[in-house]
Design a protein around this motif. Structure first.
Motif, mmCIF file in Angstrom:
data_model
loop_
_atom_site.group_PDB
_atom_site.id
_atom_site.type_symbol
_atom_site.label_atom_id
_atom_site.label_comp_id
_atom_site.label_asym_id
_atom_site.label_seq_id
_atom_site.Cartn_x
_atom_site.Cartn_y
_atom_site.Cartn_z
ATOM 1 N N ASP A 1 3.433 7.387 9.776
ATOM 2 C CA ASP A 1 3.119 6.151 9.052
ATOM 3 C C ASP A 1 3.611 6.218 7.610
ATOM 4 N N GLU B 1 7.325 5.797 7.729
ATOM 5 C CA GLU B 1 7.668 4.394 7.987
ATOM 6 C C GLU B 1 7.362 3.517 6.775
ATOM 7 N N ASN B 2 6.215 3.783 6.135
ATOM 8 C CA ASN B 2 5.854 2.993 4.948
ATOM 9 C C ASN B 2 6.854 3.170 3.815
ATOM 10 N N ASN C 1 9.602 0.886 4.707
ATOM 11 C CA ASN C 1 9.160 -0.491 4.497
ATOM 12 C C ASN C 1 9.009 -0.814 3.016
ATOM 13 N N GLN C 2 8.488 0.155 2.254
ATOM 14 C CA GLN C 2 8.338 -0.077 0.823
ATOM 15 C C GLN C 2 9.691 -0.249 0.142
#
Length: 245
Positions: free
Chosen positions: A124, A127-128, A131-132
């Motif tokens: 996570d 992935e974050n 995404n960030q």
């Protein structure tokens, strides 16, 4: 549980490539992604497993035909067939494999959840981070668009300023024109007043000279006898006027 954690760790890499390829292929000419027809791929979560590593789909596949016990029956029958036909020969290393399998299943049951939770947290976070980065790029582009709109608004203000300057120039030209008209009017009036005054002076001088000329000629035409006679007549008239009163 270990297989689930490993599957999650492996599957995190695939959606990233899919997202990049999908964004490049699905983006229209305007540069805005069609989220309705081409939604962004979502990272898949591994499904439920049985016995620690066998996917649950392998069991549910038999339920419609054989019921709940079908997968176990199939597994037992397959193992029995392989052993009876000596396709799979049980040797002295078989017991080692069974022990290792039991240890793996025990470790999966005992430590699978904490390890899976740790790996999920790392996945996570990974992935974050992507995404960030995408969100930061999007926010930067939105800020650039906002600044561009502000610059366009300022450019429109410059157009208004230019129009105002043009109006000021036109007002200055109008003021200079009116000032010159006033100067021309004043100069023409002054010259006309001069001509009128000159004509009045010429007229007064002519009248004065004419009166003086007439008086002098009249005085010259009167003789001393006429003057004496006129004077006596005037005295007589005055005497008569006095007698009447």
């Amino acid at each position: 549980m270990l297989s689930r954690a490993a599957a999650r760790a492996v599957q995190t890499y695939r959606p990233l490539a899919i997202v990049a390829r999908g964004s490049a292929d699905a983006a229209p000419s305007g540069g805005i992604r069609d989220e309705v027809n081409f939604p962004r791929p979502v990272r898949m979560e591994p499904g439920k497993t049985r016995m620690g590593f066998i996917p649950d789909e392998w069991f549910t596949f038999f339920h419609k035909k054989t019921g709940v016990t079908g997968p176990y029956t199939f597994g037992a029958g397959l193992i029995t067939y392989l052993v009876s036909k000596e396709i799979y020969v049980i040797e002295h290393e078989f017991h080692t494999g069974v022990a290792i399998l039991i240890m793996i299943m025990y470790a999966s049951k005992k430590f699978g959840k904490p390890i899976a939770a740790y790996l999920d947290k790392e996945v996570d976070a990974y992935e974050n981070s992507f995404n960030q980065s995408r969100i930061d790029s999007k926010n930067a582009l939105l800020e650039s668009i906002k600044e561009e709109k502000t610059e366009q608004w300022r450019a429109e203000g410059q157009n208004l300023l230019i129009e105002a300057k043009k109006e000021n120039v036109l007002l200055q030209l109008e003021a200079a024109y009116r000032e010159r008209l006033a100067v021309a009017y004043t100069e023409v009036k002054r010259r006309l007043d001069y001509q009128v005054e000159k004509q009045n002076i010429d007229r007064r001088i002519s009248q004065k000279h004419m009166v003086d000329w007439i008086v002098n000629n009249v005085l010259k035409s009167i003789t001393p006898d006429q003057e004496k006679e006129t004077l006596n007549k005037c005295i007589a008239d005055l005497g008569l006027l006095a007698a009447k009163h």
